[in-house]
Design a protein around this motif. Structure first.
Motif, PDB file in Angstrom:
ATOM      1  N   THR A  72       0.837  -1.203   0.058  1.00  0.00           N
ATOM      2  CA  THR A  72       0.053  -0.159   0.169  1.00  0.00           C
ATOM      3  C   THR A  72       0.807   1.339   0.035  1.00  0.00           C
ATOM      4  OG1 THR A  72      -1.496  -1.452   1.268  1.00  0.00           O
ATOM      5  CG2 THR A  72      -1.855   1.392   1.350  1.00  0.00           C
ATOM      6  N   LEU A  73       1.804   1.238   0.873  1.00  0.00           N
ATOM      7  CA  LEU A  73       2.764   2.385   0.806  1.00  0.00           C
ATOM      8  C   LEU A  73       3.566   2.712  -0.243  1.00  0.00           C
ATOM      9  CD1 LEU A  73       4.042   1.937   4.477  1.00  0.00           C
ATOM     10  CD2 LEU A  73       2.581   3.644   3.888  1.00  0.00           C
ATOM     11  N   GLN A 122       1.409   4.162  -3.215  1.00  0.00           N
ATOM     12  CA  GLN A 122       1.162   5.582  -3.160  1.00  0.00           C
ATOM     13  C   GLN A 122       2.272   6.202  -3.686  1.00  0.00           C
ATOM     14  OE1 GLN A 122       2.416   7.817  -0.360  1.00  0.00           O
ATOM     15  NE2 GLN A 122       1.677   9.408  -1.788  1.00  0.00           N
ATOM     16  N   ASP A 148       2.355   8.686  -6.871  1.00  0.00           N
ATOM     17  CA  ASP A 148       2.508  10.322  -6.696  1.00  0.00           C
ATOM     18  C   ASP A 148       3.794  10.599  -6.926  1.00  0.00           C
ATOM     19  OD1 ASP A 148      -0.032   9.895  -6.490  1.00  0.00           O
ATOM     20  OD2 ASP A 148      -0.039  10.098  -4.280  1.00  0.00           O
ATOM     21  N   HIS A 167       8.963   3.048  -1.714  1.00  0.00           N
ATOM     22  CA  HIS A 167       9.233   3.173  -0.125  1.00  0.00           C
ATOM     23  C   HIS A 167      10.536   3.358   0.200  1.00  0.00           C
ATOM     24  CE1 HIS A 167       8.878   2.739   4.140  1.00  0.00           C
ATOM     25  NE2 HIS A 167       8.125   3.857   4.049  1.00  0.00           N
ATOM     26  N   ALA A 215       8.460  17.407  -2.082  1.00  0.00           N
ATOM     27  CA  ALA A 215       7.340  17.141  -2.892  1.00  0.00           C
ATOM     28  C   ALA A 215       6.704  15.850  -2.524  1.00  0.00           C
ATOM     29  CB  ALA A 215       7.573  17.138  -4.418  1.00  0.00           C
ATOM     30  N   ALA A 227       6.680  14.261   0.468  1.00  0.00           N
ATOM     31  CA  ALA A 227       6.715  14.054   2.093  1.00  0.00           C
ATOM     32  C   ALA A 227       4.994  14.230   2.229  1.00  0.00           C
ATOM     33  CB  ALA A 227       7.339  15.077   2.912  1.00  0.00           C
ATOM     34  N   PRO A 228       4.309  15.181   2.048  1.00  0.00           N
ATOM     35  CA  PRO A 228       2.728  15.676   2.401  1.00  0.00           C
ATOM     36  C   PRO A 228       2.046  14.310   2.080  1.00  0.00           C
ATOM     37  CG  PRO A 228       3.580  17.360   1.292  1.00  0.00           C
ATOM     38  CD  PRO A 228       4.714  16.669   1.036  1.00  0.00           C
ATOM     39  N   GLY A 229       2.038  13.987   0.660  1.00  0.00           N
ATOM     40  CA  GLY A 229       1.383  12.764   0.253  1.00  0.00           C
ATOM     41  C   GLY A 229       1.495  11.483   1.191  1.00  0.00           C
ATOM     42  N   VAL A 287       2.902  11.313   4.230  1.00  0.00           N
ATOM     43  CA  VAL A 287       2.309  11.338   5.332  1.00  0.00           C
ATOM     44  C   VAL A 287       0.799  11.230   5.496  1.00  0.00           C
ATOM     45  CG1 VAL A 287       1.960  13.131   7.400  1.00  0.00           C
ATOM     46  CG2 VAL A 287       4.178  13.161   6.401  1.00  0.00           C
ATOM     47  N   ARG A 288       0.065  11.887   4.414  1.00  0.00           N
ATOM     48  CA  ARG A 288      -1.237  11.655   4.438  1.00  0.00           C
ATOM     49  C   ARG A 288      -1.596  10.064   4.425  1.00  0.00           C
ATOM     50  NH1 ARG A 288      -2.650  16.793   1.907  1.00  0.00           N
ATOM     51  NH2 ARG A 288      -1.277  16.144   0.342  1.00  0.00           N
TER      52      ARG A 288
END
Lengths: 170, 170
Positions: free
Chosen positions: A36-37, A40, A44, A49, A121, A123-125, A127-128
């Motif tokens: 899953t990680l 993402q 994006d 990972h 760029a 990091a936010p996605g 962390v979400r």
DNA sequence: GGTAGATGCTTGTATCTACAACTAACAGGC
DNA sequence: GCCTGTTAGTTGTAGATACAAGCATCTACC
């Protein structure tokens, strides 16, 4: 796994119902969460990972630079694996490798400006995603329990605390 | 990144210290535990942990037989992945594939006698490894906490409960 | 009964990881 | 200086997974 009926060809302490329950659930998490990680980050940020761990560790290091061995320890990579990954990151312009002046066997890996931009760029996605799939799925007291459980496991899996500073006094 | 790139990039709820601590420890476990389990099974049983899940699931199924799709769900494999793995297991004589008589699109995978013997031989060492690295590393109350945490995560990661029967009334 | 779409599985290709072998450089004893 | 052993990193190769087609079969509906 379900054996035990047999007369005892071994002195195995089989798992009782509660232990088995915890174990099977953990196995399922181990199987599902990394994918899953990865999905993402790949979608994006065109990054694995593990790639993210590498650039993220570099971004926090002084001078955005670490020796390969130090980087391998912090990411729990074998040196061959890290070598391949860093080569690919270098080909993409996210990382630079330079011979270490103090020890000519060693190699310094440094995050480039482009690499830093990629971390910022991504990091936010990321962390979400971590919140969505892990932290926000738990009750507040479970977050603390999880830290305690993971630390107990790491004392066996990583006794030297190379990857995370288990006995950090903070 | 994931869905918010046009809005303010800082509508992210970053992790606080306690959340970050739990997360970093969990990442370390995710990175270390699968390799540890794989290494023991590969060394002692010439099997991947995923291979073990496959043959173990088959060993508990009625007639030691499952359809590929059912097996994929129980092991969280994609069908292509399972197809490759079962082919290799078949080449080693641990599993047989036969066309399913009821639905001619489908394939039944059946554990052979040799496959069952392999599971029985591998189980004690595997359980020992699970105890050593996981269960016995935890306090008794942590085992229960772990089950609860893993179940909470699985409700997000696997909402349909395909892999484990979360709402199992047992 | 015929067609459109869904389902079950397999195969091909690209990518990634593990393991082992290798080179280069350091460190210590003599 | 030289020899032995250790450390740092790279490279080659084999094995495993993901993703994307692809084929065969089933189902629903007209």
């Amino acid at each position: 796994m379900s054996g035990g009926e047999d007369a005892a060809p071994d002195d195995v302490r089989w798992l009782d119902e509660s232990e088995m329950r915890a174990w099977l659930r953990l196995v399922a998490v181990l199987e599902l969460l990394p994918g899953t990680l990865d999905a993402q980050l790949r979608r994006d940020a065109a990054m694995t990972h593990f790639d993210y761990m590498v650039v993220s560790q570099l971004s926090e290091a002084p001078g955005r630079t670490l020796r390969m061995t130090a980087l391998a320890q912090r990411t729990n990579a074998t040196l061959p694996r890290l070598s391949h990954v860093v080569r690919r990151l270098e080909e993409r312009g996210l990382v630079e490798r330079t011979p270490c002046p103090e020890d000519r066997r060693a190699t310094d890996a440094r995050l480039t400006d482009g690499g830093l931009a990629a971390v910022v760029a991504a990091a936010p996605g990321h962390v979400r995603a971590v919140r969505e799939h892990v932290i926000d799925a738990l009750e507040p007291e479970q977050v603390g329990q999880l830290a305690g459980i993971a630390e107990a496991l790491l004392r066996r899996l990583d006794p030297d605390g190379r990857m995370t500073d288990l006995y950090d006094p903070s």
